[in-house]
Design a protein around this motif. Structure first.
Motif, short mmCIF file in Angstrom:
data_model
loop_
_atom_site.label_atom_id
_atom_site.label_comp_id
_atom_site.label_asym_id
_atom_site.label_seq_id
_atom_site.Cartn_x
_atom_site.Cartn_y
_atom_site.Cartn_z
N GLU A 95 0.75 -1.27 0.04
CA GLU A 95 -0.02 -0.03 -0.05
C GLU A 95 0.75 1.34 0.10
OE1 GLU A 95 -3.44 2.02 -0.24
OE2 GLU A 95 -3.42 0.03 -0.29
N ILE A 96 1.75 1.38 0.88
CA ILE A 96 2.57 2.42 1.16
C ILE A 96 3.56 2.89 -0.26
CG2 ILE A 96 2.58 2.80 3.47
CD1 ILE A 96 5.38 1.57 3.84
N THR A 97 3.88 1.72 -0.93
CA THR A 97 4.73 2.04 -2.20
C THR A 97 3.71 2.19 -3.45
OG1 THR A 97 4.67 -0.49 -2.57
CG2 THR A 97 6.71 0.55 -1.23
N GLY A 98 2.15 2.41 -3.34
CA GLY A 98 1.36 2.82 -4.34
C GLY A 98 0.70 1.57 -4.95
N GLY A 99 0.91 0.29 -4.30
CA GLY A 99 0.43 -0.82 -5.15
C GLY A 99 -1.11 -1.06 -5.09
N GLU A 100 -1.89 -0.34 -4.10
CA GLU A 100 -3.17 -0.47 -3.93
C GLU A 100 -3.55 -1.98 -4.02
OE1 GLU A 100 -5.64 2.05 -6.81
OE2 GLU A 100 -4.02 3.53 -6.37
N PRO A 101 -3.46 -3.05 -3.18
CA PRO A 101 -3.62 -4.37 -3.25
C PRO A 101 -5.02 -4.45 -3.05
CG PRO A 101 -2.49 -3.69 -1.09
CD PRO A 101 -2.48 -2.56 -1.78
N ASP A 102 -5.46 -5.74 -3.77
CA ASP A 102 -6.72 -6.05 -3.45
C ASP A 102 -7.03 -7.59 -3.63
OD1 ASP A 102 -9.78 -5.78 -3.19
OD2 ASP A 102 -10.09 -4.82 -5.03
N VAL A 103 -7.81 -8.16 -3.18
CA VAL A 103 -8.33 -9.79 -3.33
C VAL A 103 -8.41 -9.88 -4.65
CG1 VAL A 103 -9.52 -11.53 -2.55
CG2 VAL A 103 -8.95 -9.72 -1.03
N VAL A 104 -7.96 -10.82 -5.38
CA VAL A 104 -8.20 -11.29 -6.74
C VAL A 104 -8.61 -12.61 -6.98
CG1 VAL A 104 -6.58 -9.46 -7.75
CG2 VAL A 104 -5.78 -11.70 -7.35
N GLY A 105 -8.45 -13.22 -5.93
CA GLY A 105 -8.97 -14.91 -5.81
C GLY A 105 -8.59 -15.48 -4.67
N TYR A 106 -9.17 -16.83 -4.56
CA TYR A 106 -9.21 -17.75 -3.47
C TYR A 106 -8.72 -19.12 -3.95
CZ TYR A 106 -10.58 -20.93 0.41
OH TYR A 106 -10.63 -21.50 1.42
N ASP A 107 -7.71 -19.67 -3.42
CA ASP A 107 -7.33 -20.74 -3.60
C ASP A 107 -7.72 -21.82 -2.75
OD1 ASP A 107 -5.71 -22.98 -4.12
OD2 ASP A 107 -3.88 -21.88 -4.73
N GLN A 108 -8.62 -22.87 -3.19
CA GLN A 108 -9.19 -23.64 -2.43
C GLN A 108 -8.27 -24.68 -1.76
OE1 GLN A 108 -12.58 -25.29 -4.39
NE2 GLN A 108 -13.87 -23.73 -3.87
N GLU A 109 -7.16 -25.14 -2.66
CA GLU A 109 -6.19 -26.07 -2.10
C GLU A 109 -5.63 -25.67 -1.17
OE1 GLU A 109 -3.88 -27.64 -5.45
OE2 GLU A 109 -5.70 -28.07 -6.48
N THR A 110 -5.06 -24.57 -1.09
CA THR A 110 -4.26 -24.16 0.22
C THR A 110 -4.87 -23.12 1.02
OG1 THR A 110 -3.69 -21.97 -1.11
CG2 THR A 110 -2.20 -23.89 -1.50
N ASP A 111 -6.20 -22.94 0.79
CA ASP A 111 -7.20 -22.10 1.73
C ASP A 111 -6.65 -20.70 2.09
OD1 ASP A 111 -9.45 -21.51 3.43
OD2 ASP A 111 -8.13 -22.08 5.20
N GLU A 112 -6.14 -20.07 0.88
CA GLU A 112 -5.60 -18.84 0.93
C GLU A 112 -6.21 -17.81 -0.14
OE1 GLU A 112 -0.75 -19.75 1.58
OE2 GLU A 112 -1.54 -20.19 -0.24
N TYR A 113 -6.41 -16.53 0.47
CA TYR A 113 -6.83 -15.64 -0.42
C TYR A 113 -5.68 -14.80 -1.10
CZ TYR A 113 -11.15 -16.05 1.96
OH TYR A 113 -12.44 -16.54 2.46
N VAL A 114 -5.96 -14.59 -2.25
CA VAL A 114 -4.74 -13.89 -3.28
C VAL A 114 -4.99 -12.50 -3.44
CG1 VAL A 114 -3.52 -14.12 -5.50
CG2 VAL A 114 -4.52 -16.13 -4.44
#
Length: 188
Positions: free
Chosen positions: A57-76
């Motif tokens: 965020e502070i470097t200007g990336g504006e991170p946002d969720v773009v997916g969910y990996d069911q195999e690893t149970d992780e949000y991307v």
């Protein structure tokens, strides 16, 4: 925040979560079927990941969720800023390229910055996936992970969007430009 722990203060944490929630709600097309409450639960359980998201965020990336990996149970999360993040531009590809420059060295390299931030640089495939969610890098370009065979020969690849098309190009890994940076991903 202390340098050794890489944890945010309570105030920084709340401010970041508010920003991420607002962005999440404004851009539901990026993460259809994903609920903010479940994302927040993951973030609350992984404070070191919040630190990395804050760096994005502070470097200007504006991170946002773009997916969910069911195999690893992780949000991307991906950097979703319209142009390559401003705080990560004018950098060469990696440490080897940085050290190889004799004159006019950039301040850092994309791979080093990603490592310091605790994130991964996007692959070409991930970059193309991001471009299905909007139009990014219409005036800038972003380094992407480069295969070992290209890197061994001194090159690196980058992508951008021009003429409503996503292009992949090559350059010497030691090159750097004011409009080239990198986009990252983080799994939580």
């Amino acid at each position: 925040m202390t340098e050794n722990t890489k944890l945010l203060s309570e105030e920084q944490r709340e401010e970041l979560l508010s920003t991420l929630k607002e962005r999440f709600e404004k851009n539901m097309n990026r993460h259809e079927g994903i609920e903010w409450a479940k994302v927040k639960e993951k973030l609350d359980a992984n404070p070191e990941k919040l630190w990395s998201l804050n760096e994005m965020e502070i470097t200007g990336g504006e991170p946002d969720v773009v997916g969910y990996d069911q195999e690893t149970d992780e949000y991307v999360f991906y950097d979703c800023s319209p142009e390559t993040p401003k705080g990560r531009r004018s950098i060469c590809y990696d440490r080897e390229a940085l050290e190889a420059r004799k004159k006019h060295k950039p301040e850092n390299s994309a791979m080093d910055m990603a490592n310091e931030m605790g994130i991964e640089m996007l692959t070409e495939e991930e970059y193309r996936e991001l471009q299905t969610l909007g139009e990014f890098d219409k005036k800038t370009s972003s380094w992407v992970q480069t295969t070992a065979n290209i890197r061994k020969l001194g090159g690196a690849i980058f992508c951008d969007r021009r003429y409503d098309t996503v292009f992949t190009y090559h350059n010497g890994a030691d090159s750097y430009y004011g409009v080239r940076g990198f986009r990252g991903s983080l799994r939580v």
